[in-house]
Scaffold this motif. Sequence first.
Motif, PDB file in Angstrom:
ATOM      1  N   ALA A  71       0.814  -1.220   0.000  1.00  0.00           N
ATOM      2  CA  ALA A  71       0.000   0.000   0.000  1.00  0.00           C
ATOM      3  C   ALA A  71       0.845   1.267   0.000  1.00  0.00           C
ATOM      4  N   SER A  72       0.214   2.377  -0.354  1.00  0.00           N
ATOM      5  CA  SER A  72       0.908   3.662  -0.510  1.00  0.00           C
ATOM      6  C   SER A  72       1.518   4.175   0.791  1.00  0.00           C
ATOM      7  N   ASP A  73       1.014   3.757   1.944  1.00  0.00           N
ATOM      8  CA  ASP A  73       1.560   4.226   3.214  1.00  0.00           C
ATOM      9  C   ASP A  73       2.678   3.326   3.746  1.00  0.00           C
ATOM     10  N   LEU A  74       3.146   2.391   2.907  1.00  0.00           N
ATOM     11  CA  LEU A  74       4.124   1.402   3.339  1.00  0.00           C
ATOM     12  C   LEU A  74       5.494   1.693   2.729  1.00  0.00           C
ATOM     13  N   THR A  75       6.542   1.664   3.577  1.00  0.00           N
ATOM     14  CA  THR A  75       7.928   1.749   3.128  1.00  0.00           C
ATOM     15  C   THR A  75       8.631   0.480   3.565  1.00  0.00           C
ATOM     16  N   ILE A  76       9.272  -0.183   2.625  1.00  0.00           N
ATOM     17  CA  ILE A  76      10.015  -1.406   2.931  1.00  0.00           C
ATOM     18  C   ILE A  76      11.483  -1.141   2.650  1.00  0.00           C
ATOM     19  N   LYS A  77      12.338  -1.460   3.631  1.00  0.00           N
ATOM     20  CA  LYS A  77      13.784  -1.338   3.482  1.00  0.00           C
ATOM     21  C   LYS A  77      14.367  -2.743   3.507  1.00  0.00           C
ATOM     22  N   GLY A  78      14.903  -3.164   2.368  1.00  0.00           N
ATOM     23  CA  GLY A  78      15.464  -4.502   2.251  1.00  0.00           C
ATOM     24  C   GLY A  78      15.015  -5.160   0.971  1.00  0.00           C
ATOM     25  N   LYS A  79      15.591  -6.314   0.687  1.00  0.00           N
ATOM     26  CA  LYS A  79      15.315  -7.044  -0.540  1.00  0.00           C
ATOM     27  C   LYS A  79      13.954  -7.733  -0.469  1.00  0.00           C
ATOM     28  N   VAL A 124      13.858   2.180  -5.014  1.00  0.00           N
ATOM     29  CA  VAL A 124      15.277   2.526  -5.041  1.00  0.00           C
ATOM     30  C   VAL A 124      16.021   1.198  -4.916  1.00  0.00           C
ATOM     31  N   GLY A 125      16.349   0.631  -6.060  1.00  0.00           N
ATOM     32  CA  GLY A 125      16.986  -0.679  -6.112  1.00  0.00           C
ATOM     33  C   GLY A 125      16.735  -1.293  -7.470  1.00  0.00           C
ATOM     34  N   ASN A 126      17.312  -2.459  -7.690  1.00  0.00           N
ATOM     35  CA  ASN A 126      17.170  -3.148  -8.966  1.00  0.00           C
ATOM     36  C   ASN A 126      15.907  -3.999  -8.982  1.00  0.00           C
ATOM     37  N   VAL A 127      15.288  -4.093 -10.164  1.00  0.00           N
ATOM     38  CA  VAL A 127      14.056  -4.863 -10.335  1.00  0.00           C
ATOM     39  C   VAL A 127      14.324  -5.995 -11.318  1.00  0.00           C
ATOM     40  N   THR A 128      13.967  -7.227 -10.930  1.00  0.00           N
ATOM     41  CA  THR A 128      14.056  -8.386 -11.807  1.00  0.00           C
ATOM     42  C   THR A 128      12.722  -9.112 -11.741  1.00  0.00           C
ATOM     43  N   ALA A 129      12.108  -9.312 -12.916  1.00  0.00           N
ATOM     44  CA  ALA A 129      10.807  -9.979 -12.972  1.00  0.00           C
ATOM     45  C   ALA A 129      10.586 -10.534 -14.371  1.00  0.00           C
ATOM     46  N   ASP A 130       9.559 -11.355 -14.520  1.00  0.00           N
ATOM     47  CA  ASP A 130       9.185 -11.831 -15.841  1.00  0.00           C
ATOM     48  C   ASP A 130       8.531 -10.697 -16.627  1.00  0.00           C
ATOM     49  N   SER A 131       7.653  -9.959 -15.955  1.00  0.00           N
ATOM     50  CA  SER A 131       7.003  -8.815 -16.603  1.00  0.00           C
ATOM     51  C   SER A 131       6.866  -7.671 -15.604  1.00  0.00           C
ATOM     52  N   VAL A 132       7.034  -6.441 -16.097  1.00  0.00           N
ATOM     53  CA  VAL A 132       6.876  -5.259 -15.260  1.00  0.00           C
ATOM     54  C   VAL A 132       6.032  -4.227 -15.992  1.00  0.00           C
ATOM     55  N   LYS A 133       5.218  -3.538 -15.212  1.00  0.00           N
ATOM     56  CA  LYS A 133       4.428  -2.406 -15.710  1.00  0.00           C
ATOM     57  C   LYS A 133       4.745  -1.259 -14.762  1.00  0.00           C
ATOM     58  N   GLY A 190      17.360   2.492 -10.337  1.00  0.00           N
ATOM     59  CA  GLY A 190      18.075   1.224 -10.395  1.00  0.00           C
ATOM     60  C   GLY A 190      17.786   0.554 -11.719  1.00  0.00           C
ATOM     61  N   SER A 191      18.434  -0.569 -11.961  1.00  0.00           N
ATOM     62  CA  SER A 191      18.240  -1.267 -13.228  1.00  0.00           C
ATOM     63  C   SER A 191      16.952  -2.086 -13.200  1.00  0.00           C
ATOM     64  N   VAL A 192      16.421  -2.329 -14.396  1.00  0.00           N
ATOM     65  CA  VAL A 192      15.218  -3.142 -14.570  1.00  0.00           C
ATOM     66  C   VAL A 192      15.559  -4.244 -15.554  1.00  0.00           C
ATOM     67  N   LYS A 193      15.260  -5.487 -15.192  1.00  0.00           N
ATOM     68  CA  LYS A 193      15.498  -6.623 -16.078  1.00  0.00           C
ATOM     69  C   LYS A 193      14.233  -7.475 -16.090  1.00  0.00           C
ATOM     70  N   ALA A 194      13.609  -7.561 -17.292  1.00  0.00           N
ATOM     71  CA  ALA A 194      12.375  -8.334 -17.413  1.00  0.00           C
ATOM     72  C   ALA A 194      12.188  -8.771 -18.854  1.00  0.00           C
ATOM     73  N   ARG A 195      11.464  -9.847 -19.030  1.00  0.00           N
ATOM     74  CA  ARG A 195      11.137 -10.296 -20.377  1.00  0.00           C
ATOM     75  C   ARG A 195      10.233  -9.279 -21.057  1.00  0.00           C
ATOM     76  N   SER A 196       9.217  -8.822 -20.347  1.00  0.00           N
ATOM     77  CA  SER A 196       8.256  -7.862 -20.886  1.00  0.00           C
ATOM     78  C   SER A 196       8.231  -6.619 -20.002  1.00  0.00           C
ATOM     79  N   VAL A 197       8.452  -5.449 -20.614  1.00  0.00           N
ATOM     80  CA  VAL A 197       8.493  -4.187 -19.869  1.00  0.00           C
ATOM     81  C   VAL A 197       7.489  -3.223 -20.485  1.00  0.00           C
TER      82      VAL A 197
END
Length: 146
Positions: A24-32, A63-72, A79-86
């Motif tokens: 949710a929009s009120d949530l901040t997560i620090k970590g992988k 703030v970090g790298n994103v790895t997924a099959d698909s991203v929207k 950070g860098s983005v790596k996905a099959r479909s972007v």
Amino acid sequence: MFGNDKHRSPEQMRSKNCRFSLLASDLTIKGKIDSGADLHVDGRIEGDVQCTGLTQGSESQIVGNVTADSVKLAGTVEGSVKARSVTIEPSARITGDVEYEVIRVETGGKVDGNLKPTSAGADAGQVKEADKAGSNVRSIAAVGEM
């Protein structure tokens, strides 16, 4: 009453039928974040994200790298983005390289970094216009002259 999950490994927890998580929009997560499910992020993540599919809200920040099959992507990614479909929506602001097989960049979406097709995308060597007439969306399977 609620089950005893405290002795289960992360792999066992992922194997449950949960296939979608909302941050949710009120949530901040620090970590992988490492998830076998799809994620919808409206909040802030300070760390790398690895998941099956990622949908990012327009006000969210990663703030970090994103790895997924698909991203929207609709928010900010530093950070860098790596996905099959972007898919990069008009409100998206990405600072970092984007590796993809297929990419859709909507008018207004910004990338401050390199666009790098993966070998599967480079082999395809195609640039396809979106199906709708007058659409401002292009699907790119490999970078080339336009």
